[in-house]
Design a protein around this motif. Structure first.
Motif, PDB file in Angstrom:
ATOM      1  N   LYS A 233       0.839  -1.199   0.000  1.00 38.57           N
ATOM      2  CA  LYS A 233       0.000   0.000   0.000  1.00 38.57           C
ATOM      3  C   LYS A 233       0.876   1.251   0.000  1.00 38.57           C
ATOM      4  O   LYS A 233       2.091   1.184   0.201  1.00 38.57           O
ATOM      5  CB  LYS A 233      -0.914   0.015   1.229  1.00 38.57           C
ATOM      6  N   GLY A 234       0.225   2.392  -0.239  1.00 44.97           N
ATOM      7  CA  GLY A 234       0.932   3.670  -0.226  1.00 44.97           C
ATOM      8  C   GLY A 234       1.676   3.974  -1.513  1.00 44.97           C
ATOM      9  O   GLY A 234       2.521   4.870  -1.540  1.00 44.97           O
ATOM     10  N   MET A 235       1.370   3.263  -2.602  1.00 47.01           N
ATOM     11  CA  MET A 235       2.097   3.446  -3.859  1.00 47.01           C
ATOM     12  C   MET A 235       1.323   4.371  -4.788  1.00 47.01           C
ATOM     13  O   MET A 235       0.220   4.056  -5.228  1.00 47.01           O
ATOM     14  CB  MET A 235       2.324   2.084  -4.523  1.00 47.01           C
ATOM     15  N   LEU A 236       1.925   5.519  -5.098  1.00 45.43           N
ATOM     16  CA  LEU A 236       1.303   6.496  -5.982  1.00 45.43           C
ATOM     17  C   LEU A 236       2.094   6.655  -7.276  1.00 45.43           C
ATOM     18  O   LEU A 236       1.866   7.583  -8.054  1.00 45.43           O
ATOM     19  CB  LEU A 236       1.191   7.849  -5.264  1.00 45.43           C
ATOM     20  N   GLY A 237       3.007   5.763  -7.484  1.00 47.06           N
ATOM     21  CA  GLY A 237       3.838   5.737  -8.680  1.00 47.06           C
ATOM     22  C   GLY A 237       4.683   4.489  -8.664  1.00 47.06           C
ATOM     23  O   GLY A 237       4.695   3.746  -7.668  1.00 47.06           O
ATOM     24  N   ASN A 241       6.634   8.499  -4.662  1.00 48.89           N
ATOM     25  CA  ASN A 241       5.345   9.193  -4.533  1.00 48.89           C
ATOM     26  C   ASN A 241       5.467  10.679  -4.857  1.00 48.89           C
ATOM     27  O   ASN A 241       4.850  11.531  -4.212  1.00 48.89           O
ATOM     28  CB  ASN A 241       4.784   8.998  -3.120  1.00 48.89           C
ATOM     29  N   ILE A 242       6.276  10.957  -5.869  1.00 50.16           N
ATOM     30  CA  ILE A 242       6.428  12.329  -6.359  1.00 50.16           C
ATOM     31  C   ILE A 242       6.043  12.340  -7.837  1.00 50.16           C
ATOM     32  O   ILE A 242       6.483  11.487  -8.608  1.00 50.16           O
ATOM     33  CB  ILE A 242       7.882  12.825  -6.196  1.00 50.16           C
ATOM     34  N   THR A 250       4.558  20.141  -9.286  1.00 53.64           N
ATOM     35  CA  THR A 250       5.150  18.947  -8.684  1.00 53.64           C
ATOM     36  C   THR A 250       4.456  18.642  -7.361  1.00 53.64           C
ATOM     37  O   THR A 250       4.344  19.517  -6.486  1.00 53.64           O
ATOM     38  CB  THR A 250       6.655  19.146  -8.431  1.00 53.64           C
ATOM     39  N   ARG A 251       4.001  17.418  -7.221  1.00 56.31           N
ATOM     40  CA  ARG A 251       3.326  16.986  -5.998  1.00 56.31           C
ATOM     41  C   ARG A 251       4.234  16.004  -5.254  1.00 56.31           C
ATOM     42  O   ARG A 251       4.659  14.998  -5.802  1.00 56.31           O
ATOM     43  CB  ARG A 251       2.000  16.303  -6.335  1.00 56.31           C
ATOM     44  N   ASN A 252       4.508  16.342  -4.010  1.00 52.60           N
ATOM     45  CA  ASN A 252       5.383  15.498  -3.192  1.00 52.60           C
ATOM     46  C   ASN A 252       4.570  14.855  -2.070  1.00 52.60           C
ATOM     47  O   ASN A 252       4.156  15.528  -1.126  1.00 52.60           O
ATOM     48  CB  ASN A 252       6.514  16.340  -2.601  1.00 52.60           C
ATOM     49  N   TYR A 253       4.344  13.547  -2.201  1.00 47.26           N
ATOM     50  CA  TYR A 253       3.584  12.809  -1.199  1.00 47.26           C
ATOM     51  C   TYR A 253       4.452  11.721  -0.562  1.00 47.26           C
ATOM     52  O   TYR A 253       3.987  10.640  -0.251  1.00 47.26           O
ATOM     53  CB  TYR A 253       2.338  12.190  -1.834  1.00 47.26           C
ATOM     54  N   THR A 254       5.734  12.051  -0.360  1.00 43.93           N
ATOM     55  CA  THR A 254       6.638  11.076   0.242  1.00 43.93           C
ATOM     56  C   THR A 254       6.314  10.810   1.710  1.00 43.93           C
ATOM     57  O   THR A 254       6.862   9.874   2.310  1.00 43.93           O
ATOM     58  CB  THR A 254       8.100  11.545   0.119  1.00 43.93           C
ATOM     59  N   HIS A 255       5.435  11.632   2.298  1.00 42.82           N
ATOM     60  CA  HIS A 255       5.022  11.374   3.681  1.00 42.82           C
ATOM     61  C   HIS A 255       4.133  10.123   3.764  1.00 42.82           C
ATOM     62  O   HIS A 255       3.949   9.556   4.849  1.00 42.82           O
ATOM     63  CB  HIS A 255       4.287  12.581   4.266  1.00 42.82           C
ATOM     64  N   ILE A 256       3.567   9.718   2.626  1.00 43.12           N
ATOM     65  CA  ILE A 256       2.808   8.466   2.589  1.00 43.12           C
ATOM     66  C   ILE A 256       3.794   7.323   2.372  1.00 43.12           C
ATOM     67  O   ILE A 256       4.455   7.246   1.337  1.00 43.12           O
ATOM     68  CB  ILE A 256       1.755   8.488   1.461  1.00 43.12           C
TER      69      ILE A 256
END
Length: 312
Positions: A233-237, A241-242, A250-256
């Motif tokens: 889980k937590g995979m946005l790419g 996760n950027i 640019t969206r940075n969701y490395t906190h997930i």
């Protein structure tokens, strides 16, 4: 996950050939039947060709073509895509082996035809990937395909049955954040079925082991299996996760956190449930592709242990 387009068609062909065995022509012959071989061969070629043509239109549409190239994707999606390749190759090989029982060919010939059918079909898809600029020919995918087919073949040759079966389960993953929802729809599609087949965050692949087959003298019920599952889980790419959205931001969701999940859960081998009805037998074969919802123990890469009242 595009490989699942073949499974429903295979299931329908399996049902047709089995359900009609009441008539002599559709009974499993004791000797080689050239007529049956021609029918199965022609049906297989038609089925493969049609499904590949549909896949070529549906999956690659909108993506530019390129010269043939290789792509190393071993570090992507926490290897969930590789689990999908193993599962799909195994299922295609398994059903083809069942279908070719109708040919009257020797048991070993049926097994090898089934195994090479799964590997061959997946190999053609991988070649198509090699001509797409979005993907590429992946030796990691090919290795996973070989593992799936080999799992079916080796068990048939050693035990004459599938004591260890691969199964699949999935649940819709919720994305409440508007930006995450937009990203998920771009990656996995907006519909329920697209999400089921493409969203690795909601999928689990299971290795389901029949206990009685390994301990025939025990009191274990013949239908009882124990399953080990793998999910993430937590995979946005693919590998992080950027991303850059449609507006160039640019969206940075490395906190997930990207988390691996390992499960242990009871399961059912439906093919071990006795029935004289051929239609029910076919239904049980199809149900065995899917992991039965059941309580599960989860261990994940964050070092946490969780108990699920119902996992699917």
């Amino acid at each position: 996950m595009k490989k699942y387009l073949l499974l429903i068609t295979l299931a329908l062909l399996c049902y047709r050939s089995t359900a009609q065995k009441k008539e002599p022509f559709f009974s499993i012959p004791d000797t080689v039947s050239p007529g049956h071989i021609w029918i199965l061969g022609g049906a297989s070629l038609t089925l493969y060709g049609t499904s590949l043509a549909a896949l070529n239109t549906a999956w690659y549409k909108g993506y530019p073509r390129s010269s043939f190239h290789f792509f190393n994707d071993m570090n992507e999606w926490l290897q969930m895509d590789k689990a999908g390749h193993i599962f799909t190759a195994y299922i295609i090989s398994k059903y083809n082996r069942e279908l070719w029982k109708w040919s009257g060919l020797s048991r070993k010939q049926q097994i090898w035809i089934g195994g090479f059918s799964g590997l061959g079909y997946q190999s053609v898809i991988e070649i198509l990937d090699g001509f797409s600029s979005e993907w590429g020919f992946s030796w990691g995918d090919m290795g996973a395909n070989a593992v799936g087919s080999a799992l079916m073949v080796s068990q048939e040759l050693i035990w004459n049955e599938q004591r260890i079966q691969l199964k699949f389960s999935a649940h819709p993953e919720k994305y409440d954040d508007p930006l995450l929802k937009e990203k998920a729809e771009n990656l996995f599609g907006p519909s329920f079925w697209e999400r089921t087949l493409k969203d690795y965050n909601g999928q689990t692949y299971w290795l389901s082991v029949n206990l009685h087959s390994f301990a025939p003298q025990s009191n274990w019920p013949k239908w009882l299996n124990i399953s080990a599952g793998y999910g993430a889980k937590g995979m946005l790419g693919g590998d992080n996760n950027i991303w850059t959205d449609d507006h160039g931001i640019t969206r940075n969701y490395t906190h997930i956190k990207r988390v691996r999940q390992f499960y242990l859960s009871p399961d059912i081998d439906f093919t071990k449930i006795k029935t004289r009805k051929k239609g029910v037998k076919v239904l049980f074969q199809l149900l065995n592709m899917v992991k039965v919802p059941a309580p599960a123990l989860e261990f994940n890469s964050e070092g946490k242990v969780k108990v699920h009242a119902l996992a699917f």
